[in-house]
Design an enzyme around this catalytic site. Structure first.
Site, PDB file in Angstrom:
ATOM      1  N   ASP A 204      34.705  41.767  10.577  1.00  0.00           N
ATOM      2  CA  ASP A 204      33.572  40.894  10.886  1.00  0.00           C
ATOM      3  C   ASP A 204      33.988  39.446  10.646  1.00  0.00           C
ATOM      4  OD1 ASP A 204      33.636  40.451   8.151  1.00  0.00           O
ATOM      5  OD2 ASP A 204      31.603  41.165   7.762  1.00  0.00           O
ATOM      6  N   ASP A 206      32.553  36.076   8.431  1.00  0.00           N
ATOM      7  CA  ASP A 206      31.589  35.728   7.387  1.00  0.00           C
ATOM      8  C   ASP A 206      31.461  34.215   7.262  1.00  0.00           C
ATOM      9  OD1 ASP A 206      31.508  38.601   6.028  1.00  0.00           O
ATOM     10  OD2 ASP A 206      33.627  38.091   6.220  1.00  0.00           O
ATOM     11  N   ASP A 259      28.376  38.049   9.325  1.00  0.00           N
ATOM     12  CA  ASP A 259      27.584  37.954   8.107  1.00  0.00           C
ATOM     13  C   ASP A 259      27.299  36.486   7.825  1.00  0.00           C
ATOM     14  OD1 ASP A 259      27.412  40.627   7.549  1.00  0.00           O
ATOM     15  OD2 ASP A 259      28.988  40.650   6.033  1.00  0.00           O
TER      16      ASP A 259
HETATM   17  P1  GTP Z   1      37.194  42.016   6.637  1.00  0.00           P
HETATM   18  O1  GTP Z   1      35.799  41.664   7.025  1.00  0.00           O
HETATM   19  O2  GTP Z   1      37.506  43.440   6.957  1.00  0.00           O
HETATM   20  O3  GTP Z   1      38.216  41.094   7.150  1.00  0.00           O
HETATM   21  O4  GTP Z   1      37.304  41.877   5.043  1.00  0.00           O
HETATM   22  P2  GTP Z   1      36.493  40.913   4.110  1.00  0.00           P
HETATM   23  O5  GTP Z   1      37.301  40.681   2.908  1.00  0.00           O
HETATM   24  O6  GTP Z   1      36.000  39.720   4.860  1.00  0.00           O
HETATM   25  O7  GTP Z   1      35.287  41.857   3.666  1.00  0.00           O
HETATM   26  P3  GTP Z   1      33.720  41.737   3.885  1.00  0.00           P
HETATM   27  O8  GTP Z   1      33.359  40.974   5.090  1.00  0.00           O
HETATM   28  O9  GTP Z   1      33.197  43.138   3.802  1.00  0.00           O
HETATM   29  O10 GTP Z   1      33.228  41.005   2.594  1.00  0.00           O
HETATM   30  C1  GTP Z   1      33.561  39.667   2.310  1.00  0.00           C
HETATM   31  C2  GTP Z   1      33.121  39.329   0.943  1.00  0.00           C
HETATM   32  O11 GTP Z   1      31.708  39.439   0.821  1.00  0.00           O
HETATM   33  C3  GTP Z   1      33.690  40.229  -0.148  1.00  0.00           C
HETATM   34  O12 GTP Z   1      34.079  39.425  -1.211  1.00  0.00           O
HETATM   35  C4  GTP Z   1      32.561  41.094  -0.589  1.00  0.00           C
HETATM   36  O13 GTP Z   1      32.651  41.397  -1.953  1.00  0.00           O
HETATM   37  C5  GTP Z   1      31.380  40.217  -0.295  1.00  0.00           C
HETATM   38  N1  GTP Z   1      30.220  41.039   0.044  1.00  0.00           N
HETATM   39  C6  GTP Z   1      30.114  41.941   1.037  1.00  0.00           C
HETATM   40  N2  GTP Z   1      28.889  42.488   1.059  1.00  0.00           N
HETATM   41  C7  GTP Z   1      28.213  41.911   0.056  1.00  0.00           C
HETATM   42  C8  GTP Z   1      26.885  42.025  -0.433  1.00  0.00           C
HETATM   43  O14 GTP Z   1      26.086  42.808   0.065  1.00  0.00           O
HETATM   44  N3  GTP Z   1      26.542  41.224  -1.484  1.00  0.00           N
HETATM   45  C9  GTP Z   1      27.405  40.337  -2.042  1.00  0.00           C
HETATM   46  N4  GTP Z   1      27.006  39.574  -3.063  1.00  0.00           N
HETATM   47  N5  GTP Z   1      28.663  40.214  -1.604  1.00  0.00           N
HETATM   48  C10 GTP Z   1      29.060  40.983  -0.580  1.00  0.00           C
HETATM   49 MN    MN Z   2      34.651  39.940   6.481  1.00  0.00          MN
HETATM   50 MN    MN Z   3      31.277  40.718   5.742  1.00  0.00          MN
END
Ligand code: GTP
Ligand code: MN
Ligand code: MN
Length: 335
Positions: A204, A206, A259
């Protein structure tokens, strides 16, 4: 007679947030196997086992070169009996029989496919599997009621399971940036998650949004969402979708998970640190704070349980300093 031996050992601190872990991984064969077992444990709702495998993999990711023998692992933290067995199997036989058989198992394959649907977690997937649903077609034929998220997830299954590239992320960034400045001039947007850590692809994109004047960010999220919707970019709540196709049949747009996080400026540093990841790095930061400093860290604040005060911070550097940790930049949080 004297005997001499030169022993080279790796030295690794035990919390992942004390280590610098870049994207360069010298032990991918080992960490891939451990990550698969971690994923299988998580999908089976055995969180403890999952974390144990993730911590073991993270230690190997931090090593400066490939592991060639079990003796090199002596003294390293976080390597439990089970993980050591997996590593030994790979070093001796080239592959982990447990990881291989897990990968081939009907249950693992079904869990992967079903949780690949946006809005479907381990619990739901497990229930469906027990009802004999192992794949997408069986799910569609079963007449199971799907919620809106899951319907969108199923409809855009291929798109949402295709990795998002940095180029995709840049396009999405421009769109979200336009949305943000249109609805609130002066608002600021930062790329977070894996792309901030320098990853070249992800599941995704973020973003963290704030405004330099405290309080101006209130109500921003629904406005951004409405703007994106009005421009035809959306959506299922957190999911960007747009099924427009070009005439040649090539996809002009594809569904991408986005996100969005909105934070008041007073909490910005905590949100930035908390949403940059990796997930294990965040977990380890919170564990360090609690166990080693008697503090509670969240993506909103840092509380000192002993002094009973909130510790303020306007940058990630200050938060690391409060925690008594050396600053680790995003590109070295790929644990
Ligand atoms: P990819 O998306 O696969 O590239 O990996 P990513 O490291 O970007 O993972 P992800 O998008 O799932 O999450 C990014 C960050 O957001 C991580 O540090 C997670 O711990 C944090 N995170 C994800 N979901 C939540 C949530 O529901 N609440 C909080 N507080 N943090 C979240
Ligand atoms: Mn991510
Ligand atoms: Mn995410």
């Amino acid at each position: 007679q004297t005997s001499e031996a030169e022993v080279v050992v790796f030295s690794v601190p035990s919390y992942a947030c004390q280590r610098r872990t870049t994207l360069e991984n010298h032990n991918a064969v080992l960490t891939d196997a451990l990550a698969l077992l971690a994923e299988n444990a998580e999908l089976s709702e055995e969180e403890g086992r999952g974390v144990a495998f993730r911590r073991a993999a993270a230690v190997l990711k931090a090593l400066p070169r490939p592991v060639t023998s079990m003796t090199e692992l002596r003294g390293l933290p976080c390597l439990g009996d089970h993980s050591l067995r997996v590593i030994k199997d790979i070093l001796e036989n080239g592959a982990s029989s447990e990881a291989e058989s897990t990968k081939q198992s009907e249950r693992y394959k079904a869990l992967k496919v079903l949780t690949g649907i946006f809005g479907v977690g381990a619990k739901t997937a497990d229930r469906w599997i027990r009802e004999g649903i192992l794949g997408l077609q069986q799910l569609q034929e079963s007449g199971q009621t799907l919620n809106r998220a899951q319907q969108a997830g199923l409809e855009h299954y291929d798109d949402l399971n295709q990795p998002v590239t940095k180029a995709d992320a840049d396009v999405i960034s421009e769109i979200v940036e336009r949305a943000v400045v249109s609805v609130l001039p002066g608002a600021q947007m930062t790329l977070i998650g894996g792309f901030r850590r320098g990853k070249l692809s992800g599941h995704d994109v973020d973003f963290l949004i704030t405004h330099p004047e405290e309080g101006r960010e209130v109500g921003l999220m629904p406005k951004v969402v409405s703007w994106l919707e009005s421009q035809g970019f959306l959506l299922y709540q957190k999911t960007t979708r747009n099924s427009e196709r070009s005439r040649s049949g090539h996809k002009l747009w594809r569904a991408v998970r986005v996100d969005l996080v909105v934070s008041p400026i007073s909490q910005f540093a905590f949100a930035l640190l908390g949403w940059t990841g990796s997930k294990l790095f965040e977990r380890e930061l919170r564990r360090w704070a609690g166990h080693e400093r008697n503090m509670s860290l969240s993506s909103h604040a840092l509380y000192d349980n002993k002094q009973r005060i909130y510790l303020r911070a306007t940058s990630e550097e200050e938060i690391f300093a409060h925690l008594g940790l050396e600053f680790i930049p995003p590109s070295e949080r790929n644990t």
